[in-house]
Design a protein around this motif. Structure first.
Motif, mmCIF file in Angstrom:
data_model
loop_
_atom_site.group_PDB
_atom_site.id
_atom_site.type_symbol
_atom_site.label_atom_id
_atom_site.label_comp_id
_atom_site.label_asym_id
_atom_site.label_seq_id
_atom_site.Cartn_x
_atom_site.Cartn_y
_atom_site.Cartn_z
ATOM 1 N N ILE A 16 -7.181 4.278 -5.821
ATOM 2 C CA ILE A 16 -6.819 3.020 -5.129
ATOM 3 C C ILE A 16 -5.863 2.206 -6.017
ATOM 4 N N PHE A 42 -6.010 2.386 4.868
ATOM 5 C CA PHE A 42 -5.409 3.019 3.684
ATOM 6 C C PHE A 42 -6.445 3.685 2.789
ATOM 7 N N LEU A 43 -7.716 3.578 3.156
ATOM 8 C CA LEU A 43 -8.781 4.108 2.276
ATOM 9 C C LEU A 43 -9.303 5.457 2.772
ATOM 10 N N LEU A 60 -5.419 -0.893 -6.593
ATOM 11 C CA LEU A 60 -4.881 -2.168 -6.106
ATOM 12 C C LEU A 60 -6.004 -3.170 -5.889
ATOM 13 N N CYS A 83 0.833 -1.208 0.000
ATOM 14 C CA CYS A 83 0.000 0.000 0.000
ATOM 15 C C CYS A 83 0.865 1.253 0.000
ATOM 16 N N LEU A 114 -0.489 2.215 -3.786
ATOM 17 C CA LEU A 114 -1.793 2.887 -3.872
ATOM 18 C C LEU A 114 -1.742 4.054 -4.846
#
Lengths: 269, 269
Positions: A231, A268-269, A233, A223, A227
């Motif tokens: 996103i 990570f979002l 990924l 990430c 990323l």
């Protein structure tokens, strides 16, 4: 499925998890072997337990071909079940195909039309005319092997082809292919440090990432470097989820493992 | 089948012709479409008319997968028919597979055990551990894509990987794989001048050569540079033979085309 629909699903579910449906009859719970189609029953149970946790499913076609016509029937039932009950989920035929032009067209027909997958993985060795027949299908995605997660990746992929590593040449060259907007790439998680270099060439393309978990890759590292603004990924886990238990509670345990990975992703979002 | 048995068959038949069974339902004679399994009926007629002229048959798996479960059934019937009626003929599953170790094992099981082919074509991009699971089968042959006959071959294969063309690196490296004595290689006839270089690296290995005829390669040129002391060549023709006619006499016309090629070969034996 369009890339926008995939991205919307990722944001909605707060997950970019892909679950690999690599069914090996020697590894699934024994009680399923008594059913008429153990492979499909296993997949159905895993899908029913995990569909809210992931955004993609990826059957590796080898595991179905190994059982001949019966395996092919189980694959067809699985993709039909997914397309009927979960049309919002991105489907990947992990087939690693690629042949001369007219033959690649036949493979594209098999996976995009007959089986109606959203995407298929393709080996780049045969170049442009082996890839473009797949790219010609609108709203279907061609996932090119760039840097794979296995030891053999170091045989050729990381060596320099005219002063640039082969996997980078594959990515650079593929950008010149017709309809290259339909491309995604396989990049193994076991080589997280390479993600930085890859993002210089393709800042936004989706990367299908095997090798987290069982093969030792780190989600954190992937990430950090992988990323993108949309996103970009899809993190795949196969054995780490579907074979976490081989008792009767296998589907719930699979869901727990998927939840753990999904939760790791959320930050990570 | 052992390599010695293949060589003995070549000398006996005075032919090193391989016929590609790439069945496209839009190209076969119309009257066959009324039969229950047109693909198998077409193959059976071609095999019955040509088995004394060639030493190998090569179904390209894409053409069967494109028809889903029915296609897979036709493939199974075709290989069973060959193994039952012509066990001396070398069979090639032109599948161009290759995946990480445990997955390649599943493909090897599919083609060597379930379908009982003598050989399978493999893409080298994923390296050692994607090829060795195929090599582990005794008296089965793994035909590695080295230099393919399509335009896309120039994308990567002929470029230099650390000062040596990628296709040469693939051949060199594959010699270090375990059980490498079970390797053959795909080398396109459209690049006959490369055969000389390839024979310096692998003087005796069998080469499966597509691209003679329809794709413009010259048998003369291929033999000049490619023949080894044990012949070491299988010349494939697919469309040029099986679609020479699409009338009721298609099988006889196919046999005539195969005879022409076989006769051309005789002067080199």
């Amino acid at each position: 499925m369009t890339t926008e629909q995939l991205v919307a699903q990722i944001h909605k579910k707060k997950s970019f998890l892909c679950i690999g449906l690599d069914v090996d009859l020697t590894k699934i719970p024994k009680h399923l072997l008594e059913t008429e189609d153990p492979i499909f029953e296993f997949n159905k149970a895993i899908i029913d337990a995990t569909h809210h946790l992931c955004v993609a499913y990826k059957p590796n076609i080898a595991f179905y071909e190994a059982y001949g016509i019966d395996g092919w029937k189980s694959l067809k039932k699985t993709i039909d079940y997914l397309n009927k009950n979960h049309p919002e989920i991105f489907t990947i035929a992990d087939a690693k195909r690629g042949d001369i032009g007219n033959t690649s067209s036949m493979y594209a027909k098999a996976f995009f039309e007959d089986l109606a997958f959203d995407s298929v993985t393709i080996a780049p060795y045969m170049g442009k005319d082996s890839v473009e027949p797949f790219l010609a299908f609108p709203n279907k995605h061609t996932i090119l092997l760039a840097l794979t997660s296995n030891q053999g990746a170091f045989d050729f992929q990381t060596k320099k082809l005219e002063n640039q590593e082969l996997y980078k040449q594959v990515i650079e060259t593929s950008k010149t292919y017709e309809n290259s907007e339909n491309l995604m790439y396989v990049v193994g998680a076991t080589k997280a440090s390479y993600f930085k270099e890859i993002r210089k060439i393709i800042p936004n393309s989706f990367l299908l990432v095997p090798g987290v978990g069982a093969q030792g890759g780190s989600l954190q590292e992937v990430c950090k470097y992988g990323l993108s603004s949309n996103i970009g990924l899809l993190i795949n886990s196969s054995r780490g989820i579907i074979y976490a238990s081989n008792a009767k509670d296998f589907a719930e345990v699979a869901a727990q493992k998927a939840t753990d990975l999904k939760n790791e992703m959320q930050e990570f979002l």
